[in-house]
Design a protein around this motif. Structure first.
Motif, PDB file in Angstrom:
ATOM      1  N   ALA A  18     -43.295   6.639  26.191  1.00  0.00           N
ATOM      2  CA  ALA A  18     -44.208   7.665  25.676  1.00  0.00           C
ATOM      3  C   ALA A  18     -43.661   9.043  26.055  1.00  0.00           C
ATOM      4  CB  ALA A  18     -45.607   7.478  26.246  1.00  0.00           C
ATOM      5  N   PRO A  19     -44.006  10.075  25.305  1.00  0.00           N
ATOM      6  CA  PRO A  19     -43.523  11.422  25.619  1.00  0.00           C
ATOM      7  C   PRO A  19     -44.019  11.904  26.985  1.00  0.00           C
ATOM      8  CG  PRO A  19     -44.368  11.336  23.372  1.00  0.00           C
ATOM      9  CD  PRO A  19     -44.766  10.051  24.031  1.00  0.00           C
ATOM     10  N   PHE A  20     -43.194  12.754  27.610  1.00  0.00           N
ATOM     11  CA  PHE A  20     -43.553  13.386  28.873  1.00  0.00           C
ATOM     12  C   PHE A  20     -44.265  14.710  28.603  1.00  0.00           C
ATOM     13  CE2 PHE A  20     -39.870  10.787  30.019  1.00  0.00           C
ATOM     14  CZ  PHE A  20     -40.322  10.145  31.168  1.00  0.00           C
ATOM     15  N   VAL A  21     -45.256  15.029  29.452  1.00  0.00           N
ATOM     16  CA  VAL A  21     -45.907  16.340  29.378  1.00  0.00           C
ATOM     17  C   VAL A  21     -45.688  17.142  30.660  1.00  0.00           C
ATOM     18  CG1 VAL A  21     -47.642  15.785  27.653  1.00  0.00           C
ATOM     19  CG2 VAL A  21     -48.111  15.277  30.042  1.00  0.00           C
ATOM     20  N   GLY A  22     -45.046  16.545  31.653  1.00  0.00           N
ATOM     21  CA  GLY A  22     -44.717  17.256  32.891  1.00  0.00           C
ATOM     22  C   GLY A  22     -43.793  16.407  33.731  1.00  0.00           C
ATOM     23  N   CYS A  23     -42.961  17.039  34.552  1.00  0.00           N
ATOM     24  CA  CYS A  23     -42.101  16.279  35.461  1.00  0.00           C
ATOM     25  C   CYS A  23     -41.770  17.126  36.683  1.00  0.00           C
ATOM     26  CB  CYS A  23     -40.836  15.786  34.779  1.00  0.00           C
ATOM     27  SG  CYS A  23     -39.682  17.072  34.299  1.00  0.00           S
ATOM     28  N   ARG A  24     -41.528  16.439  37.795  1.00  0.00           N
ATOM     29  CA  ARG A  24     -41.184  17.106  39.051  1.00  0.00           C
ATOM     30  C   ARG A  24     -40.282  16.214  39.893  1.00  0.00           C
ATOM     31  NH1 ARG A  24     -44.798  20.650  41.541  1.00  0.00           N
ATOM     32  NH2 ARG A  24     -43.219  20.735  43.176  1.00  0.00           N
ATOM     33  N   TYR A  25     -39.309  16.814  40.565  1.00  0.00           N
ATOM     34  CA  TYR A  25     -38.594  16.133  41.638  1.00  0.00           C
ATOM     35  C   TYR A  25     -39.480  16.095  42.872  1.00  0.00           C
ATOM     36  CZ  TYR A  25     -33.850  15.910  39.660  1.00  0.00           C
ATOM     37  OH  TYR A  25     -32.749  15.604  38.915  1.00  0.00           O
ATOM     38  N   ASP A  26     -39.358  15.021  43.663  1.00  0.00           N
ATOM     39  CA  ASP A  26     -40.019  15.027  44.963  1.00  0.00           C
ATOM     40  C   ASP A  26     -39.203  15.892  45.912  1.00  0.00           C
ATOM     41  OD1 ASP A  26     -38.963  12.627  47.280  1.00  0.00           O
ATOM     42  OD2 ASP A  26     -37.852  13.112  45.469  1.00  0.00           O
ATOM     43  N   ASP A  58     -57.046   8.516  32.897  1.00  0.00           N
ATOM     44  CA  ASP A  58     -57.565   8.128  31.594  1.00  0.00           C
ATOM     45  C   ASP A  58     -57.112   9.074  30.487  1.00  0.00           C
ATOM     46  OD1 ASP A  58     -59.065   5.955  32.650  1.00  0.00           O
ATOM     47  OD2 ASP A  58     -60.618   7.356  33.287  1.00  0.00           O
ATOM     48  N   SER A  59     -56.159   9.945  30.808  1.00  0.00           N
ATOM     49  CA  SER A  59     -55.658  10.870  29.804  1.00  0.00           C
ATOM     50  C   SER A  59     -54.268  11.343  30.236  1.00  0.00           C
ATOM     51  CB  SER A  59     -56.615  12.058  29.634  1.00  0.00           C
ATOM     52  OG  SER A  59     -56.253  12.844  28.513  1.00  0.00           O
ATOM     53  N   TRP A  60     -53.694  12.268  29.484  1.00  0.00           N
ATOM     54  CA  TRP A  60     -52.359  12.765  29.775  1.00  0.00           C
ATOM     55  C   TRP A  60     -52.314  13.429  31.148  1.00  0.00           C
ATOM     56  CZ3 TRP A  60     -50.764  15.783  24.709  1.00  0.00           C
ATOM     57  CH2 TRP A  60     -50.869  14.910  23.605  1.00  0.00           C
ATOM     58  N   ILE A  61     -51.145  13.391  31.773  1.00  0.00           N
ATOM     59  CA  ILE A  61     -50.962  13.972  33.107  1.00  0.00           C
ATOM     60  C   ILE A  61     -49.917  15.080  33.022  1.00  0.00           C
ATOM     61  CG2 ILE A  61     -50.360  13.551  35.522  1.00  0.00           C
ATOM     62  CD1 ILE A  61     -51.018  10.526  33.439  1.00  0.00           C
ATOM     63  N   ARG A  62     -50.379  16.303  33.247  1.00  0.00           N
ATOM     64  CA  ARG A  62     -49.478  17.457  33.176  1.00  0.00           C
ATOM     65  C   ARG A  62     -49.069  17.972  34.556  1.00  0.00           C
ATOM     66  NH1 ARG A  62     -48.128  21.408  29.498  1.00  0.00           N
ATOM     67  NH2 ARG A  62     -47.622  23.448  30.364  1.00  0.00           N
ATOM     68  N   ALA A  63     -49.993  17.938  35.516  1.00  0.00           N
ATOM     69  CA  ALA A  63     -49.791  18.617  36.798  1.00  0.00           C
ATOM     70  C   ALA A  63     -49.405  17.627  37.897  1.00  0.00           C
ATOM     71  CB  ALA A  63     -51.065  19.362  37.192  1.00  0.00           C
ATOM     72  N   LEU A  64     -48.332  17.933  38.625  1.00  0.00           N
ATOM     73  CA  LEU A  64     -47.835  17.096  39.712  1.00  0.00           C
ATOM     74  C   LEU A  64     -47.480  17.979  40.901  1.00  0.00           C
ATOM     75  CD1 LEU A  64     -45.374  14.918  37.590  1.00  0.00           C
ATOM     76  CD2 LEU A  64     -47.629  14.199  38.373  1.00  0.00           C
ATOM     77  N   ALA A  65     -47.826  17.530  42.100  1.00  0.00           N
ATOM     78  CA  ALA A  65     -47.509  18.302  43.312  1.00  0.00           C
ATOM     79  C   ALA A  65     -47.333  17.328  44.475  1.00  0.00           C
ATOM     80  CB  ALA A  65     -48.622  19.301  43.628  1.00  0.00           C
ATOM     81  N   PHE A  66     -46.618  17.782  45.527  1.00  0.00           N
ATOM     82  CA  PHE A  66     -46.307  16.928  46.666  1.00  0.00           C
ATOM     83  C   PHE A  66     -46.696  17.603  47.979  1.00  0.00           C
ATOM     84  CE2 PHE A  66     -43.355  15.962  43.287  1.00  0.00           C
ATOM     85  CZ  PHE A  66     -43.326  14.573  43.265  1.00  0.00           C
ATOM     86  N   ASN A  67     -46.980  16.754  48.985  1.00  0.00           N
ATOM     87  CA  ASN A  67     -47.101  17.304  50.335  1.00  0.00           C
ATOM     88  C   ASN A  67     -45.713  17.682  50.846  1.00  0.00           C
ATOM     89  OD1 ASN A  67     -45.998  14.780  50.886  1.00  0.00           O
ATOM     90  ND2 ASN A  67     -47.434  14.280  52.518  1.00  0.00           N
ATOM     91  N   LYS A  68     -45.641  18.280  52.013  1.00  0.00           N
ATOM     92  CA  LYS A  68     -44.366  18.844  52.475  1.00  0.00           C
ATOM     93  C   LYS A  68     -43.297  17.786  52.696  1.00  0.00           C
ATOM     94  CE  LYS A  68     -43.911  22.614  54.642  1.00  0.00           C
ATOM     95  NZ  LYS A  68     -43.824  23.719  55.625  1.00  0.00           N
TER      96      LYS A  68
END
Length: 209
Positions: A18-26, A58-68
């Motif tokens: 499926a298409p991506f709407v957000g991505c992040r490296y850890d 239950d829906s698209w995921i755009r926002a991603l964040a990590f602890n330190k």
């Protein structure tokens, strides 16, 4: 040393169904996470390409964040929920699941010291959370104070951790004081948004900050 554009090349391609709407490296660079239109988060091991799916929204995921340390991932979905995950586990599990906003969550930001998480949404609110236990610390604007009148597209902490900036669809930006939630100032950046007469809607705003 100046960058040499002739040396730019594709190092590796990682694919999902499926298409991506957000991505992040850890933070360690070992994994890359993508939020997808099939309501899943996928984690790729950068070296091996091995893929693991995280299911909970239950829906698209755009926002991603990590602890330190990078062992906890927080995802924000268009379902208005924030989910804390065990990011580096062989089988990442859901740690906490919070009904956070009455609208799409557009972006997340972690404070420089790693203790706070800021979220922003189409409900025109910015919320500040305790990163460790997911408790809500503050909602911006404060009661009786005017904030954003349109969908809030992005949020970012100042490097000192004491100030926060947010920007909305019409490129109105607000500078907040983190400790009190006080609005310090607001200002527009007109070049970042416009009204499309044919589409009969505003578009633009800060997609990254």
């Amino acid at each position: 040393m100046p960058a040499d554009p002739t040396k730019v090349h594709v190092e590796k391609s990682l694919a999902h169904t499926a298409p991506f709407v957000g991505c992040r490296y850890d933070p360690t660079g070992r994994f890359v996470f993508g939020g997808c239109e099939d309501n899943k988060i996928v984690r790729f091991d950068v070296a091996s390409g091995a893929k693991v799916e995280l299911v909970g929204h239950d829906s698209w995921i755009r926002a991603l964040a990590f602890n330190k340390t990078g062992d906890v991932l927080v995802s924000g979905g268009y379902d208005g929920r924030l989910i804390w995950w065990s990011a580096t586990a062989d089988a990442p599990a859901m740690i906490r699941n919070v009904d956070a906003h009455l609208g799409w969550i557009r972006a997340l930001a972690v404070s420089p010291d790693g203790t706070l998480l800021a979220s922003c949404s189409d409900d025109k609110k910015i919320k500040i959370w305790n990163m460790a236990d997911a408790s809500l610390i503050r909602t911006l604007p404060n009661s009786g104070e005017e904030g954003h009148q349109r969908h809030v597209y992005n949020v970012a902490f100042h490097p000192d951790g004491k100030q926060l900036a947010s920007g909305d669809l019409t490129a109105k930006f607000i500078h907040w004081e983190v400790e009190t939630g006080k609005k310090v100032r607001e200002f527009p950046i007109a070049s970042l948004s416009k009204y499309d007469a044919g589409f009969m809607a505003d578009y633009g705003g800060p997609y990254c900050m």
